[in-house]
Enzyme design. Sequence first.
Site, short mmCIF file in Angstrom:
data_model
loop_
_atom_site.label_atom_id
_atom_site.label_comp_id
_atom_site.label_asym_id
_atom_site.label_seq_id
_atom_site.Cartn_x
_atom_site.Cartn_y
_atom_site.Cartn_z
N GLU A 138 -6.25 -7.48 -0.59
CA GLU A 138 -6.57 -7.35 0.84
C GLU A 138 -7.85 -6.55 1.01
OE1 GLU A 138 -3.29 -5.85 3.44
OE2 GLU A 138 -4.87 -4.61 4.34
N GLU A 193 0.83 -1.21 0.00
CA GLU A 193 0.00 0.00 0.00
C GLU A 193 0.86 1.25 0.00
OE1 GLU A 193 -2.69 -0.12 3.32
OE2 GLU A 193 -3.99 -1.59 2.35
C1 IDC Z 1 -2.99 -3.86 10.63
C2 IDC Z 1 -3.23 -5.01 11.59
C3 IDC Z 1 -2.93 -4.54 12.99
C4 IDC Z 1 -1.53 -4.01 13.04
C5 IDC Z 1 -1.30 -2.93 11.98
C6 IDC Z 1 0.16 -2.51 11.91
O1 IDC Z 1 -4.57 -5.45 11.45
O2 IDC Z 1 -3.05 -5.64 13.90
O3 IDC Z 1 -1.30 -3.46 14.31
O4 IDC Z 1 -1.66 -3.42 10.72
O5 IDC Z 1 0.97 -3.61 11.65
C7 IDC Z 1 -3.98 -2.20 5.91
C8 IDC Z 1 -2.67 -2.87 5.96
C9 IDC Z 1 -2.61 -3.88 7.08
C10 IDC Z 1 -3.34 -3.38 8.30
C11 IDC Z 1 -4.83 -3.27 7.94
C12 IDC Z 1 -5.73 -2.85 9.11
O6 IDC Z 1 -2.30 -3.45 4.73
O7 IDC Z 1 -1.25 -4.13 7.37
O8 IDC Z 1 -3.19 -4.35 9.33
N1 IDC Z 1 -4.95 -2.33 6.84
O9 IDC Z 1 -5.36 -1.59 9.59
N2 IDC Z 1 -4.41 -1.36 4.99
C13 IDC Z 1 -5.62 -0.91 5.33
C14 IDC Z 1 -5.98 -1.51 6.52
#
Ligand code: IDC
Length: 320
Positions: A245, A157
């Site tokens: 995702e 992203e």
């Molecule tokens: C989130 C995980 C969370 C973690 C965070 C940082 O759910 O547990 O603390 O990342 O590592 C994304 C990202 C994805 C995110 C997810 C939700 O690709 O890594 O995971 N998210 O926030 N993009 C949009 C949402």
Amino acid sequence: MATIAKMRNEKLTPFGLHDKLHVEGKNLVDKKGKKVLLKGLSSHNMSSFPKFLNEEGIRDLVNIFDFDIFRFAMYSASADGDFGYADGNYDHKVELENLLLKGVETCAKLGIYALIDWHILLEETPMAHKDEAIAFFKKISAQLKDYDNVIYEICNEPNGPKAPWDVIYDYAMEVIPVIRENDPDKIIIVGTPMWSQDVHIAAEKPLPFENIMYTLHFYADTHKEELRDKARAAIEKGLPIFVTEFGVCNAQGNGDINVEESKTWIRFLKENDISFIIWNLSNKDETSAILSPDCRATYGYKPDDFSPCGKFIKELFATK
Ligand code: IDC
């Protein structure tokens, strides 16, 4: 040649049905040229939750949910107190590589596809760890060149003002040829600006390679019709899109599950033959985790081991 299972439980596996995939126009198609829509599950950070990536566990989940693809989220940098691939020490890199290779082998045994995700997070630009990304893909694509079930995703992203499409484009122009040298025709998925939402901008200047797709991400309680409009604009221009995702909750991976909006999204994706992968395989105390925080199992899952999100998957994926 790697052996990739064509039968499981006396049925054709996704790989048995479709074999090696490629891109034609805006579509993901199989060996016979038929459109394919893959439904899958993403790991959480491989450094944080390696225990769920064991062979029995993935097999059980595939048997329960009928997933066609599993995504391995290789975090480039540290997050949540765990080192990433690019900033950990040598031993940590080797551990992560072994976990990934074993995971791909598991997918091959199950006859499902494996998506290898270079998971950039809050780094603003894929350029932050470009050299490490190149070293990673050079090594991994050589090791996996015979695995026809593998797909690459070179930057999860891109986000922030330092990562407009031109910068992502330049990054892709350097990383894609590295993979292509080992592997001339595997599918490579490229992230788009604004946390992989601005597919309509990528559609104005697509990359000059074959078998490329572009990432669209959504979290159903945050991103709605406005984001689908961006997707529609990109589709109209013929851009091949892959939702590598998505979440059924808000963009923090938390909050309420938005059942209706999630279903609206899945209907939209199915109408447009766009593949999708749900976030995430963990028992973290957050809505997007498919296992309950009380779940102690790492395989042999029972119905109560799943969170409300995990319990919603079958119904959601079956949305018509
Ligand atoms: C989130 C995980 C969370 C973690 C965070 C940082 O759910 O547990 O603390 O990342 O590592 C994304 C990202 C994805 C995110 C997810 C939700 O690709 O890594 O995971 N998210 O926030 N993009 C949009 C949402």
